[in-house]
Design a protein around this motif. Structure first.
Motif, PDB file in Angstrom:
ATOM      1  N   UNK A 105     -36.329 -67.128  17.202  1.00  0.00           N
ATOM      2  CA  UNK A 105     -37.448 -67.991  16.875  1.00  0.00           C
ATOM      3  C   UNK A 105     -37.468 -68.219  14.904  1.00  0.00           C
ATOM      4  N   UNK A 106     -36.034 -69.354  14.532  1.00  0.00           N
ATOM      5  CA  UNK A 106     -36.444 -69.609  13.246  1.00  0.00           C
ATOM      6  C   UNK A 106     -37.607 -70.583  12.884  1.00  0.00           C
ATOM      7  N   UNK A 107     -38.758 -70.780  13.455  1.00  0.00           N
ATOM      8  CA  UNK A 107     -39.221 -72.218  12.779  1.00  0.00           C
ATOM      9  C   UNK A 107     -39.076 -73.085  13.867  1.00  0.00           C
ATOM     10  N   UNK A 108     -37.923 -73.223  15.066  1.00  0.00           N
ATOM     11  CA  UNK A 108     -37.380 -74.087  15.759  1.00  0.00           C
ATOM     12  C   UNK A 108     -38.045 -73.434  17.371  1.00  0.00           C
ATOM     13  N   UNK A 109     -37.829 -73.757  18.516  1.00  0.00           N
ATOM     14  CA  UNK A 109     -38.550 -73.048  19.233  1.00  0.00           C
ATOM     15  C   UNK A 109     -37.658 -73.015  20.174  1.00  0.00           C
ATOM     16  N   UNK A 110     -36.571 -73.346  20.146  1.00  0.00           N
ATOM     17  CA  UNK A 110     -35.538 -72.835  20.708  1.00  0.00           C
ATOM     18  C   UNK A 110     -33.841 -73.270  19.610  1.00  0.00           C
ATOM     19  N   UNK A 111     -33.532 -71.925  19.173  1.00  0.00           N
ATOM     20  CA  UNK A 111     -32.263 -72.083  18.204  1.00  0.00           C
ATOM     21  C   UNK A 111     -30.833 -72.093  19.120  1.00  0.00           C
ATOM     22  N   UNK A 112     -31.143 -71.615  20.129  1.00  0.00           N
ATOM     23  CA  UNK A 112     -29.447 -71.706  20.836  1.00  0.00           C
ATOM     24  C   UNK A 112     -28.894 -69.807  20.745  1.00  0.00           C
ATOM     25  N   UNK A 113     -30.275 -69.132  19.807  1.00  0.00           N
ATOM     26  CA  UNK A 113     -29.386 -67.846  19.829  1.00  0.00           C
ATOM     27  C   UNK A 113     -29.729 -67.625  20.437  1.00  0.00           C
ATOM     28  N   UNK A 114     -29.193 -66.079  20.742  1.00  0.00           N
ATOM     29  CA  UNK A 114     -29.697 -64.847  22.272  1.00  0.00           C
ATOM     30  C   UNK A 114     -28.275 -64.066  21.523  1.00  0.00           C
ATOM     31  N   UNK A 115     -29.612 -62.682  20.748  1.00  0.00           N
ATOM     32  CA  UNK A 115     -28.815 -61.096  20.248  1.00  0.00           C
ATOM     33  C   UNK A 115     -29.071 -60.059  21.514  1.00  0.00           C
ATOM     34  N   UNK A 116     -28.778 -59.093  20.983  1.00  0.00           N
ATOM     35  CA  UNK A 116     -29.202 -57.766  21.297  1.00  0.00           C
ATOM     36  C   UNK A 116     -29.691 -56.921  20.508  1.00  0.00           C
ATOM     37  N   UNK A 117     -29.902 -55.727  20.685  1.00  0.00           N
ATOM     38  CA  UNK A 117     -30.581 -54.836  19.840  1.00  0.00           C
ATOM     39  C   UNK A 117     -29.604 -54.625  18.252  1.00  0.00           C
ATOM     40  N   UNK A 118     -28.277 -54.246  19.172  1.00  0.00           N
ATOM     41  CA  UNK A 118     -27.257 -53.613  18.924  1.00  0.00           C
ATOM     42  C   UNK A 118     -26.621 -54.838  17.852  1.00  0.00           C
ATOM     43  N   UNK A 119     -26.860 -56.010  18.022  1.00  0.00           N
ATOM     44  CA  UNK A 119     -26.269 -57.219  17.231  1.00  0.00           C
ATOM     45  C   UNK A 119     -27.007 -58.380  16.640  1.00  0.00           C
ATOM     46  N   UNK A 120     -28.501 -57.874  16.536  1.00  0.00           N
ATOM     47  CA  UNK A 120     -29.377 -58.389  15.688  1.00  0.00           C
ATOM     48  C   UNK A 120     -29.106 -58.860  14.455  1.00  0.00           C
ATOM     49  N   UNK A 121     -29.093 -59.687  13.860  1.00  0.00           N
ATOM     50  CA  UNK A 121     -29.085 -60.026  12.116  1.00  0.00           C
ATOM     51  C   UNK A 121     -29.656 -59.733  11.434  1.00  0.00           C
ATOM     52  N   UNK A 122     -29.621 -58.763  10.385  1.00  0.00           N
ATOM     53  CA  UNK A 122     -30.373 -57.664   9.588  1.00  0.00           C
ATOM     54  C   UNK A 122     -32.020 -58.512   9.366  1.00  0.00           C
ATOM     55  N   UNK A 123     -32.299 -59.670   9.076  1.00  0.00           N
ATOM     56  CA  UNK A 123     -33.203 -60.406   8.021  1.00  0.00           C
ATOM     57  C   UNK A 123     -33.969 -60.776   9.781  1.00  0.00           C
ATOM     58  N   UNK A 124     -33.678 -60.487  10.963  1.00  0.00           N
ATOM     59  CA  UNK A 124     -34.875 -60.303  11.849  1.00  0.00           C
ATOM     60  C   UNK A 124     -34.975 -59.213  13.167  1.00  0.00           C
ATOM     61  N   UNK A 125     -36.342 -59.715  13.382  1.00  0.00           N
ATOM     62  CA  UNK A 125     -37.255 -58.060  13.763  1.00  0.00           C
ATOM     63  C   UNK A 125     -37.172 -58.823  15.506  1.00  0.00           C
ATOM     64  N   UNK A 126     -36.999 -57.732  16.507  1.00  0.00           N
ATOM     65  CA  UNK A 126     -37.655 -57.372  17.730  1.00  0.00           C
ATOM     66  C   UNK A 126     -39.077 -57.705  18.338  1.00  0.00           C
ATOM     67  N   UNK A 127     -40.245 -58.731  18.539  1.00  0.00           N
ATOM     68  CA  UNK A 127     -40.956 -58.334  18.541  1.00  0.00           C
ATOM     69  C   UNK A 127     -41.441 -59.694  19.640  1.00  0.00           C
ATOM     70  N   UNK A 128     -42.098 -58.954  21.191  1.00  0.00           N
ATOM     71  CA  UNK A 128     -42.420 -59.234  22.324  1.00  0.00           C
ATOM     72  C   UNK A 128     -41.286 -60.297  22.070  1.00  0.00           C
ATOM     73  N   UNK A 129     -40.189 -59.407  22.759  1.00  0.00           N
ATOM     74  CA  UNK A 129     -39.388 -60.122  23.444  1.00  0.00           C
ATOM     75  C   UNK A 129     -38.476 -61.277  23.037  1.00  0.00           C
ATOM     76  N   UNK A 130     -38.428 -61.168  21.462  1.00  0.00           N
ATOM     77  CA  UNK A 130     -38.226 -63.147  20.766  1.00  0.00           C
ATOM     78  C   UNK A 130     -37.706 -62.431  19.246  1.00  0.00           C
ATOM     79  N   UNK A 131     -36.695 -62.579  18.769  1.00  0.00           N
ATOM     80  CA  UNK A 131     -36.439 -61.909  17.579  1.00  0.00           C
ATOM     81  C   UNK A 131     -36.884 -63.493  16.086  1.00  0.00           C
ATOM     82  N   UNK A 132     -37.542 -62.615  15.726  1.00  0.00           N
ATOM     83  CA  UNK A 132     -38.459 -63.692  15.007  1.00  0.00           C
ATOM     84  C   UNK A 132     -37.828 -62.994  13.523  1.00  0.00           C
ATOM     85  N   UNK A 133     -37.942 -64.171  12.530  1.00  0.00           N
ATOM     86  CA  UNK A 133     -37.331 -64.160  11.323  1.00  0.00           C
ATOM     87  C   UNK A 133     -38.308 -62.938  10.364  1.00  0.00           C
ATOM     88  N   UNK A 134     -37.774 -62.142   9.738  1.00  0.00           N
ATOM     89  CA  UNK A 134     -38.525 -61.450   8.363  1.00  0.00           C
ATOM     90  C   UNK A 134     -38.436 -62.092   6.882  1.00  0.00           C
TER      91      UNK A 134
END
Length: 181
Positions: A105-134
């Motif tokens: 979730x980067x300001x858009x409801x669904x930006x079409x991106x999916x990541x595992x905890x092993x390959x998420x961008x470093x500027x995001x974190x997992x909260x409530x089963x959604x990756x959110x921008x730092x």
């Protein structure tokens, strides 16, 4: 043709022609029955899938064949590119890649991106089963605040002129900020 019994067997549903009969499955096809809306999987042309089957996962239909979605997509509508994985839903089943994937979730409801905890961008974190921008001050972060209000910087975003406090490197401030201590 069944070589052992010397009889012809019908092709599987979805096959127009086949090398061996395979009742009930859509494999071993030589050609797919396009008239009935069955089409091959790219690089696995002996498998024919029904074009309008809502249960098809990990593939999308494009130019008379099914193509594989980006790893992490359970369903998608196009091939991944630099700006989107084109996921319509993330694969949370662990069935294909042995990892659970989460949407971003980067300001858009669904930006079409999916990541595992092993390959998420470093500027995001997992909260409530959604990756959110730092926070913009962080180059990388993790979730540390129990109140749900802020992120905890692991590294400050020095490219944007944010620097850590001398005695607390998890707090990053703009170089023009007055910090009371």
């Amino acid at each position: 043709v069944d070589a052992e019994h010397h009889v012809c067997k019908p092709c599987a549903t979805g096959c127009l022609t086949c090398s061996t009969g395979a009742l009930g499955t859509n494999t071993n096809c030589n050609t797919c029955d396009n008239v009935s809306n069955y089409y091959p999987i790219q690089n696995q042309e002996s498998i024919c899938l029904l074009k309008d089957d809502p249960n098809i996962k990990h593939y999308y239909f494009d130019q008379n064949m099914f193509k594989q979605c980006n790893p992490g997509c359970e369903t998608c509508d196009a091939q991944a590119d630099a700006t989107s994985h084109h996921c319509l839903s993330c694969d949370s089943s662990l069935s294909v890649y042995n990892q659970k994937y989460y949407p971003t979730k980067t300001g858009v409801n669904n930006d079409g991106m999916c990541y595992s905890t092993d390959n998420a961008p470093s500027d995001m974190f997992l909260r409530d089963d959604v990756f959110v921008k730092c926070n913009v001050a962080c180059r990388s972060c993790d979730w540390k605040d129990d109140t749900g209000v802020k992120t905890h910087c692991l590294e400050c975003n020095v490219d944007q002129w944010y620097y850590p406090l001398y005695d607390n490197s998890s707090q990053c401030y703009d170089s023009n900020s007055n910090v009371e201590h």
